[in-house]
Design a protein around this motif. Sequence first.
Motif, PDB file in Angstrom:
ATOM      1  N   VAL A  47     -20.040  29.210  14.597  1.00 37.95           N
ATOM      2  CA  VAL A  47     -20.331  29.029  13.162  1.00 37.95           C
ATOM      3  C   VAL A  47     -19.743  27.722  12.641  1.00 37.95           C
ATOM      4  O   VAL A  47     -20.315  27.082  11.758  1.00 37.95           O
ATOM      5  CB  VAL A  47     -19.859  30.234  12.294  1.00 37.95           C
ATOM      6  CG1 VAL A  47     -20.564  31.503  12.693  1.00 37.95           C
ATOM      7  CG2 VAL A  47     -18.368  30.421  12.343  1.00 37.95           C
ATOM      8  N   ASP A  48     -18.623  27.308  13.221  1.00 35.89           N
ATOM      9  CA  ASP A  48     -17.997  26.054  12.800  1.00 35.89           C
ATOM     10  C   ASP A  48     -18.950  24.885  13.081  1.00 35.89           C
ATOM     11  O   ASP A  48     -19.266  24.083  12.194  1.00 35.89           O
ATOM     12  CB  ASP A  48     -16.675  25.905  13.580  1.00 35.89           C
ATOM     13  CG  ASP A  48     -15.891  24.671  13.175  1.00 35.89           C
ATOM     14  OD1 ASP A  48     -16.018  24.249  12.019  1.00 35.89           O
ATOM     15  OD2 ASP A  48     -15.145  24.135  14.027  1.00 35.89           O
ATOM     16  N   ILE A  54     -26.139  22.486   9.548  1.00 35.78           N
ATOM     17  CA  ILE A  54     -26.894  23.057   8.419  1.00 35.78           C
ATOM     18  C   ILE A  54     -26.582  22.290   7.132  1.00 35.78           C
ATOM     19  O   ILE A  54     -27.478  21.956   6.347  1.00 35.78           O
ATOM     20  CB  ILE A  54     -26.544  24.558   8.263  1.00 35.78           C
ATOM     21  CG1 ILE A  54     -27.040  25.331   9.489  1.00 35.78           C
ATOM     22  CG2 ILE A  54     -27.129  25.127   6.975  1.00 35.78           C
ATOM     23  CD1 ILE A  54     -26.526  26.750   9.594  1.00 35.78           C
ATOM     24  N   PHE A  55     -25.311  21.998   6.954  1.00 34.24           N
ATOM     25  CA  PHE A  55     -24.894  21.284   5.744  1.00 34.24           C
ATOM     26  C   PHE A  55     -25.609  19.926   5.675  1.00 34.24           C
ATOM     27  O   PHE A  55     -26.120  19.522   4.631  1.00 34.24           O
ATOM     28  CB  PHE A  55     -23.368  21.108   5.770  1.00 34.24           C
ATOM     29  CG  PHE A  55     -22.815  20.542   4.505  1.00 34.24           C
ATOM     30  CD1 PHE A  55     -22.863  21.271   3.323  1.00 34.24           C
ATOM     31  CD2 PHE A  55     -22.247  19.278   4.482  1.00 34.24           C
ATOM     32  CE1 PHE A  55     -22.357  20.746   2.138  1.00 34.24           C
ATOM     33  CE2 PHE A  55     -21.744  18.747   3.310  1.00 34.24           C
ATOM     34  CZ  PHE A  55     -21.798  19.481   2.134  1.00 34.24           C
ATOM     35  N   ARG A  56     -25.671  19.249   6.815  1.00 39.04           N
ATOM     36  CA  ARG A  56     -26.314  17.925   6.865  1.00 39.04           C
ATOM     37  C   ARG A  56     -27.792  18.032   6.458  1.00 39.04           C
ATOM     38  O   ARG A  56     -28.297  17.251   5.661  1.00 39.04           O
ATOM     39  CB  ARG A  56     -26.177  17.425   8.304  1.00 39.04           C
ATOM     40  CG  ARG A  56     -26.255  15.961   8.621  1.00 39.04           C
ATOM     41  CD  ARG A  56     -25.439  15.049   7.796  1.00 39.04           C
ATOM     42  NE  ARG A  56     -24.010  15.155   7.955  1.00 39.04           N
ATOM     43  CZ  ARG A  56     -23.261  14.372   8.714  1.00 39.04           C
ATOM     44  NH1 ARG A  56     -23.811  13.414   9.396  1.00 39.04           N
ATOM     45  NH2 ARG A  56     -21.961  14.520   8.773  1.00 39.04           N
ATOM     46  N   TYR A  75     -21.428  36.512   9.842  1.00 39.51           N
ATOM     47  CA  TYR A  75     -20.354  35.555  10.168  1.00 39.51           C
ATOM     48  C   TYR A  75     -20.722  34.159   9.677  1.00 39.51           C
ATOM     49  O   TYR A  75     -19.924  33.474   9.053  1.00 39.51           O
ATOM     50  CB  TYR A  75     -20.109  35.516  11.685  1.00 39.51           C
ATOM     51  CG  TYR A  75     -19.645  36.836  12.230  1.00 39.51           C
ATOM     52  CD1 TYR A  75     -18.388  37.334  11.902  1.00 39.51           C
ATOM     53  CD2 TYR A  75     -20.464  37.595  13.062  1.00 39.51           C
ATOM     54  CE1 TYR A  75     -17.959  38.558  12.390  1.00 39.51           C
ATOM     55  CE2 TYR A  75     -20.038  38.814  13.558  1.00 39.51           C
ATOM     56  CZ  TYR A  75     -18.789  39.295  13.216  1.00 39.51           C
ATOM     57  OH  TYR A  75     -18.380  40.504  13.695  1.00 39.51           O
ATOM     58  N   LEU A  76     -21.954  33.761   9.971  1.00 36.51           N
ATOM     59  CA  LEU A  76     -22.392  32.427   9.551  1.00 36.51           C
ATOM     60  C   LEU A  76     -22.591  32.390   8.034  1.00 36.51           C
ATOM     61  O   LEU A  76     -22.146  31.467   7.355  1.00 36.51           O
ATOM     62  CB  LEU A  76     -23.701  32.074  10.277  1.00 36.51           C
ATOM     63  CG  LEU A  76     -24.350  30.754   9.882  1.00 36.51           C
ATOM     64  CD1 LEU A  76     -23.466  29.572  10.274  1.00 36.51           C
ATOM     65  CD2 LEU A  76     -25.723  30.603  10.542  1.00 36.51           C
ATOM     66  N   HIS A  82     -19.150  29.748   1.505  1.00 36.33           N
ATOM     67  CA  HIS A  82     -17.887  29.123   1.124  1.00 36.33           C
ATOM     68  C   HIS A  82     -18.036  27.599   1.071  1.00 36.33           C
ATOM     69  O   HIS A  82     -17.512  26.936   0.176  1.00 36.33           O
ATOM     70  CB  HIS A  82     -16.831  29.543   2.159  1.00 36.33           C
ATOM     71  CG  HIS A  82     -15.508  28.908   1.954  1.00 36.33           C
ATOM     72  ND1 HIS A  82     -14.671  29.283   0.925  1.00 36.33           N
ATOM     73  CD2 HIS A  82     -14.884  27.918   2.631  1.00 36.33           C
ATOM     74  CE1 HIS A  82     -13.582  28.541   0.985  1.00 36.33           C
ATOM     75  NE2 HIS A  82     -13.682  27.708   2.010  1.00 36.33           N
ATOM     76  N   GLN A  83     -18.793  27.056   2.043  1.00 38.72           N
ATOM     77  CA  GLN A  83     -18.920  25.591   2.126  1.00 38.72           C
ATOM     78  C   GLN A  83     -19.957  25.020   1.169  1.00 38.72           C
ATOM     79  O   GLN A  83     -19.977  23.825   0.921  1.00 38.72           O
ATOM     80  CB  GLN A  83     -19.341  25.186   3.554  1.00 38.72           C
ATOM     81  CG  GLN A  83     -18.253  25.364   4.572  1.00 38.72           C
ATOM     82  CD  GLN A  83     -18.771  25.059   5.964  1.00 38.72           C
ATOM     83  OE1 GLN A  83     -19.978  25.052   6.199  1.00 38.72           O
ATOM     84  NE2 GLN A  83     -17.868  24.823   6.884  1.00 38.72           N
ATOM     85  N   ASN A  84     -20.870  25.864   0.698  1.00 42.73           N
ATOM     86  CA  ASN A  84     -21.976  25.377  -0.146  1.00 42.73           C
ATOM     87  C   ASN A  84     -21.998  26.130  -1.472  1.00 42.73           C
ATOM     88  O   ASN A  84     -22.973  26.821  -1.781  1.00 42.73           O
ATOM     89  CB  ASN A  84     -23.328  25.601   0.554  1.00 42.73           C
ATOM     90  CG  ASN A  84     -23.504  24.772   1.810  1.00 42.73           C
ATOM     91  OD1 ASN A  84     -24.133  23.733   1.786  1.00 42.73           O
ATOM     92  ND2 ASN A  84     -22.945  25.240   2.908  1.00 42.73           N
ATOM     93  N   PRO A  85     -20.929  26.038  -2.279  1.00 43.27           N
ATOM     94  CA  PRO A  85     -20.894  26.865  -3.491  1.00 43.27           C
ATOM     95  C   PRO A  85     -22.024  26.552  -4.467  1.00 43.27           C
ATOM     96  O   PRO A  85     -22.382  27.389  -5.284  1.00 43.27           O
ATOM     97  CB  PRO A  85     -19.524  26.546  -4.098  1.00 43.27           C
ATOM     98  CG  PRO A  85     -19.074  25.294  -3.446  1.00 43.27           C
ATOM     99  CD  PRO A  85     -19.743  25.205  -2.122  1.00 43.27           C
TER     100      PRO A  85
END
Length: 399
Positions: A47-48, A54-56, A75-76, A82-85
């Motif tokens: 997931v890390d 995915i963010f990119r 999990y993902l 959390h990373q994409n509020p």
Amino acid sequence: MSSARTLALGRRVERDEEIGILPEEDVVYDDEACRLAAMSRKKLHEVDRLSRVIFRVAERQNADSIIDVGAGHGYLTHLLAHQNPSRRLYAIDCDDARTCGSKDRGTRIVLSNHHRHPTRIIADHEKENPVIYVTARLDPQTLPELLEAHRYVLVGLHSCGDLSGLTMLRTFLECEGVKGIVVVGCCYHRIHVEREGDESQLGFPLSNNVRSLIQTHHPSFSLTYRSLTTACLTFASFDNPSTILSALRGHYHRSLFELLLRSWKPARTLSPGQLRVGGLPKSATQDFQSYCVAACTKLGLCTSDERRESLIDAIRKVEVDKEKMIRRIAFMCVMRSFFGPCVESLVLLDRMMYLKEGLGIPLDQEKHEGKGRVWLRNLFDYAESPRNMVVVAEKAACA
Ligand SMILES: C[S@@+](CC[C@H](N)C(=O)[O-])C[C@H]1O[C@@H](n2cnc3c(N)ncnc32)[C@H](O)[C@@H]1O
């Protein structure tokens, strides 16, 4: 065997800034990190790395939502949330029990964040679990109705069988709102390679290119259920000879069971297609007798006490040769595992070509202005997670 090795795609992970493959940014996967994330080391690694890709894609596509398809226990999903509020996060799974489990997990994460930082002022958006959970089968026709989204990225981690192939790729190509896709496949034996009548529902071949290759190749070939199961074998798991036998327990149970059915006359005859045992409860996989009884019950072959007794007799007879057979089966599995990476490579190259054909990108290019981009890359460290290749595609801004 050496041809098999050269035909398969390589597995080394190479840094790629544009796609977001940045191994040097990995978190430290120690026991403490796993405990805090409530994930195994393998899952945390996956997931890390996947979340960065995915963010990119989501950033580049200016996506308002991310849809985790086949989200399982989430999990993902929850790391992405959390990373994409600022983006809506959907978790879609066809299994309601998994959706509920994922929802519980999301709630626990929100609560534990509050406990961990009791003195911090919590913003309103952090007080509630931001993920939207949906129990549904992914379908390009109905997906837009399920979402309140305009520009979204479809993502999947170890989406099994046709889900990471035909289903997700077709949804990407057919749904206007899907601007990008990031997917890692697994369980290739669940790909439909035979379906009566409707060729458009086959999971392999997907691309015109591979289809015409198969049609014109002499001698002709096709991928069968059996060959696809080799793509799930992991050569890495056979590195240690002392673990080969235990790693193959499931395989020799299945093979010995097939042998047993030849000597024991079941209550009814089954065609090879009907003889798929599939998943059994864990308790049934511990020893050969439990496996046979559970498998026969599931297949409807053990219909009376009398049948059950004759089955136990037949099991005893097969067990006489068990030790010798297990070694042979283990040897055959290791040999077959050499071909697994070739089969997996063919399946993934076919998927990549299908996307390029669908977007109109020439097969020898990864990007085309005005059409989009398609990549097939190694993402996870093979020793950590052998289903390690990711398919990434994006539509061009005007597409
Ligand atoms: C191997 S699990 C992966 C779960 C999760 N992504 C992970 O990595 O932990 C695959 C999941 O896909 C779900 N699934 C399979 N086919 C599906 C479909 N057509 N639509 C939605 N979910 C599906 C299954 O219920 C299962 O939870």
